[in-house]
Motif scaffolding. Structure first.
Motif, PDB file in Angstrom:
ATOM      1  N   GLU A 143       0.978  -1.238  -0.154  1.00  0.00           N
ATOM      2  CA  GLU A 143       0.010  -0.175  -0.046  1.00  0.00           C
ATOM      3  C   GLU A 143       0.864   1.452  -0.094  1.00  0.00           C
ATOM      4  OE1 GLU A 143      -2.648  -0.351   3.264  1.00  0.00           O
ATOM      5  OE2 GLU A 143      -4.015  -1.794   2.352  1.00  0.00           O
ATOM      6  N   HIS A 191       3.061   7.187   1.699  1.00  0.00           N
ATOM      7  CA  HIS A 191       1.759   6.247   1.876  1.00  0.00           C
ATOM      8  C   HIS A 191       0.570   7.280   1.985  1.00  0.00           C
ATOM      9  CE1 HIS A 191      -0.905   3.278   3.748  1.00  0.00           C
ATOM     10  NE2 HIS A 191      -1.138   3.961   4.936  1.00  0.00           N
ATOM     11  N   ASN A 192      -0.433   6.984   1.050  1.00  0.00           N
ATOM     12  CA  ASN A 192      -1.583   7.813   0.858  1.00  0.00           C
ATOM     13  C   ASN A 192      -0.977   9.156   0.538  1.00  0.00           C
ATOM     14  OD1 ASN A 192      -3.382   5.959   1.507  1.00  0.00           O
ATOM     15  ND2 ASN A 192      -3.244   6.229   3.589  1.00  0.00           N
ATOM     16  N   TYR A 206       5.894   3.794  15.598  1.00  0.00           N
ATOM     17  CA  TYR A 206       4.818   3.756  14.344  1.00  0.00           C
ATOM     18  C   TYR A 206       4.816   4.894  13.408  1.00  0.00           C
ATOM     19  CZ  TYR A 206       3.495  -0.616  16.759  1.00  0.00           C
ATOM     20  OH  TYR A 206       3.498  -1.825  17.597  1.00  0.00           O
ATOM     21  N   ASP A 245       1.037   3.510   9.334  1.00  0.00           N
ATOM     22  CA  ASP A 245       0.643   2.287   9.588  1.00  0.00           C
ATOM     23  C   ASP A 245       1.610   1.045   9.704  1.00  0.00           C
ATOM     24  OD1 ASP A 245      -1.871   3.479   9.678  1.00  0.00           O
ATOM     25  OD2 ASP A 245      -2.176   3.015   7.467  1.00  0.00           O
ATOM     26  N   SER A 246       2.891   1.355   9.857  1.00  0.00           N
ATOM     27  CA  SER A 246       3.987   0.427  10.024  1.00  0.00           C
ATOM     28  C   SER A 246       4.757   0.478  11.410  1.00  0.00           C
ATOM     29  CB  SER A 246       4.820   0.653   8.956  1.00  0.00           C
ATOM     30  OG  SER A 246       4.491   0.487   7.627  1.00  0.00           O
ATOM     31  N   LYS A 247       5.326  -0.696  11.690  1.00  0.00           N
ATOM     32  CA  LYS A 247       5.904  -0.563  13.060  1.00  0.00           C
ATOM     33  C   LYS A 247       7.435  -0.476  12.587  1.00  0.00           C
ATOM     34  CE  LYS A 247       6.825  -4.638  15.262  1.00  0.00           C
ATOM     35  NZ  LYS A 247       6.609  -5.933  16.000  1.00  0.00           N
ATOM     36  N   ASN A 274       5.391  -4.537   8.364  1.00  0.00           N
ATOM     37  CA  ASN A 274       4.139  -4.319   8.057  1.00  0.00           C
ATOM     38  C   ASN A 274       3.480  -5.351   7.416  1.00  0.00           C
ATOM     39  OD1 ASN A 274       1.687  -3.764   6.623  1.00  0.00           O
ATOM     40  ND2 ASN A 274       2.503  -1.404   6.480  1.00  0.00           N
ATOM     41  N   ASN A 280       0.904  -6.291   6.183  1.00  0.00           N
ATOM     42  CA  ASN A 280       0.407  -6.490   4.691  1.00  0.00           C
ATOM     43  C   ASN A 280       1.435  -6.562   3.748  1.00  0.00           C
ATOM     44  OD1 ASN A 280      -2.178  -5.943   5.689  1.00  0.00           O
ATOM     45  ND2 ASN A 280      -1.767  -3.871   5.823  1.00  0.00           N
TER      46      ASN A 280
END
Length: 251
Positions: free
Chosen positions: A7, A26-27, A104, A107-109, A129, A131
């Motif tokens: 993503e 991201h986005n 974080y 949306d990722s560690k 991540n 995903n």
């Protein structure tokens, strides 16, 4: 060229002689890693209508932090994430971290890995991540394609330990090093291992990439295990011999 990461995407901006500033998107948000200079990074973000969420700083050298202060003037809410131990040399940090800290972003560690050797208090950032099919490493000047950083402040044993830490990551981890050194490093490796098929084949691929103006990075832990002599060193003594040989080698 955009490197797709499920993503999100990671984009290389090549600056100075051989630095790569990685921009992780991201986005509508972006994280910038080790901005040497500000202008091309700012232009790229503005052209894409992106907001700068954070800057990751692996160490204090000017070709890694030189553009940070101008970027945070443009995006004052962006975090500057750096080693707490480097408050004197990176005084504009706003989010200070230590070894093994986890935080974080997007949306990722992200896990902080302390990797002494090139400098004292050098950090690598390990992004995981759920995903994605693989994880991501921003090692700064600790691990390069086919090589490792020069020992400017640290010792051979420190760098050997740091590389051991990174080599212990999953083999599919993608490595986004801060310099385009791969072709030169592989040429050096062939002077010591002239019949090594893995090094020969990788050098052919990298040479073609560089002729076309394509970065040789990212690589993977798996690829480095096969072709990076420093990761293949069995002990500190062997690593020390290799590092001294590389330091004195002329392409």
């Amino acid at each position: 060229m955009l490197e797709k990461e499920s993503e999100f995407t990671i984009h290389p901006i090549t600056v100075l002689q051989d630095n790569i500033v990685w921009v992780w998107v991201h986005n509508c948000n972006a994280v910038v890693v080790d901005p040497s200079i500000s202008r091309p990074v700012e232009k790229w973000l503005l052209d894409k209508n992106l907001s700068l969420e954070a800057i990751l700083q692996t160490h204090h050298h000017d070709d890694h932090i030189g553009g940070t202060q101008k970027l945070i003037k443009r995006w004052p809410n962006a975090k500057v994430i750096a080693a707490k131990k480097e408050l004197k040399r990176i005084p504009f940090q706003t989010f200070s971290v230590d070894d093994n800290d986890i935080f974080y972003l997007m949306d990722s560690k992200i896990k902080v890995i302390e990797v002494h050797g090139h400098t004292n208090n050098h950090l690598a950032f390990y992004v995981s991540n759920g995903n994605t099919k693989y994880n991501i490493l921003f090692p700064g000047d600790t691990l390069f394609g086919g090589g490792c950083g020069r020992l400017l402040e640290g010792t051979p044993s420190q760098m050997f330990e740091s590389l051991y830490k990174l080599n212990s990551l999953p083999e599919n981890t993608k490595i986004y090093s801060a310099h385009e050194y791969t072709e030169n490093n592989l040429k050096w490796a062939l002077t010591l291992k002239s019949n090594d098929i893995s090094i020969i084949e990788r050098l052919k691929i990298v040479h073609k990439q560089r002729q076309r103006g394509i970065p040789s990075l990212p690589s993977t832990i798996s690829e480095e295990r096969k072709t990076n002599l420093f990761l293949r060193a069995k002990n500190v003594e062997e690593f020390t011999i290799l590092r001294r040989h590389k330091d004195s080698w002329k392409c």
